[in-house]
Design a protein around this motif. Structure first.
Motif, PDB file in Angstrom:
ATOM      1  N   PHE A 119       0.825  -1.197   0.000  1.00  0.00           N
ATOM      2  CA  PHE A 119       0.000   0.000   0.000  1.00  0.00           C
ATOM      3  C   PHE A 119       0.868   1.259   0.000  1.00  0.00           C
ATOM      4  N   ILE A 120       1.888   1.290   0.839  1.00  0.00           N
ATOM      5  CA  ILE A 120       2.801   2.442   0.883  1.00  0.00           C
ATOM      6  C   ILE A 120       3.561   2.569  -0.427  1.00  0.00           C
ATOM      7  N   THR A 135       2.524   1.577  -3.404  1.00  0.00           N
ATOM      8  CA  THR A 135       1.578   2.055  -4.407  1.00  0.00           C
ATOM      9  C   THR A 135       1.288   3.540  -4.213  1.00  0.00           C
ATOM     10  N   TYR A 136       1.159   3.970  -2.963  1.00  0.00           N
ATOM     11  CA  TYR A 136       0.942   5.386  -2.690  1.00  0.00           C
ATOM     12  C   TYR A 136       2.125   6.214  -3.190  1.00  0.00           C
ATOM     13  N   GLY A 137       3.343   5.741  -2.986  1.00  0.00           N
ATOM     14  CA  GLY A 137       4.519   6.450  -3.485  1.00  0.00           C
ATOM     15  C   GLY A 137       4.534   6.548  -4.997  1.00  0.00           C
ATOM     16  N   LEU A 141       1.854   6.466  -6.987  1.00  0.00           N
ATOM     17  CA  LEU A 141       0.804   7.403  -7.378  1.00  0.00           C
ATOM     18  C   LEU A 141       1.199   8.847  -7.084  1.00  0.00           C
ATOM     19  N   TYR A 142       1.888   9.082  -5.997  1.00  0.00           N
ATOM     20  CA  TYR A 142       2.361  10.421  -5.664  1.00  0.00           C
ATOM     21  C   TYR A 142       3.355  10.923  -6.716  1.00  0.00           C
ATOM     22  N   ARG A 192       1.465  11.647  -9.901  1.00  0.00           N
ATOM     23  CA  ARG A 192       0.658  12.871  -9.817  1.00  0.00           C
ATOM     24  C   ARG A 192       1.541  14.117  -9.871  1.00  0.00           C
TER      25      ARG A 192
END
Length: 124
Positions: free
Chosen positions: A99-100, A102-104, A106-107, A110
């Motif tokens: 999850f972390i 994937t968040y990185g 996506l960040y 973006r």
């Protein structure tokens, strides 16, 4: 005698490789030009031939992201080996890790770290 088959296979592969290189040299097109020897890497032509040239910051950022995600992806392999012994705790821990990760990604996406839009320059 156990390695006889392996040696025969190695010699056959070497012979086929040398034959293909020779046939390419013999039958391949021979059209020398100035652009044929021009350095070209990563899909972007080299505009300045000096070693003192600066690189676009996208190269460094992409290199860091590649290194980061490769190391983190390599961390998944040992986890798969011991997954059975970790139980629910190991599953939740790896879920949070992914999850972390994937968040990185996506960040970075973006923020435009993965966009490759260069100014158009032409070779003189």
């Amino acid at each position: 005698m156990d390695y006889l088959g392996f040696l025969i296979l190695a010699f056959v592969m070497l012979g086929i490789a040398l034959l293909m290189v020779f046939l390419n040299y013999l039958l391949g097109p021979k059209a020398p030009s100035a652009l044929k020897d021009y350095p070209y890497e990563c899909g972007v032509p080299l505009y300045d031939k000096s070693a003192q040239a600066t690189f676009h910051q996208g190269y460094y950022l992409l290199g860091l992201l590649l290194l980061l995600f490769d190391i983190e992806a390599a961390f998944l392999f040992p986890w798969t080996v011991v997954y059975r012994y970790l139980g629910v705790f190991g599953f939740v821990e790896m879920f949070l890790f992914i999850f972390i990760l994937t968040y990185g990604l996506l960040y970075a996406w973006r923020k435009g770290a993965l966009d490759w839009q260069f100014e158009e320059e032409y070779i003189d």
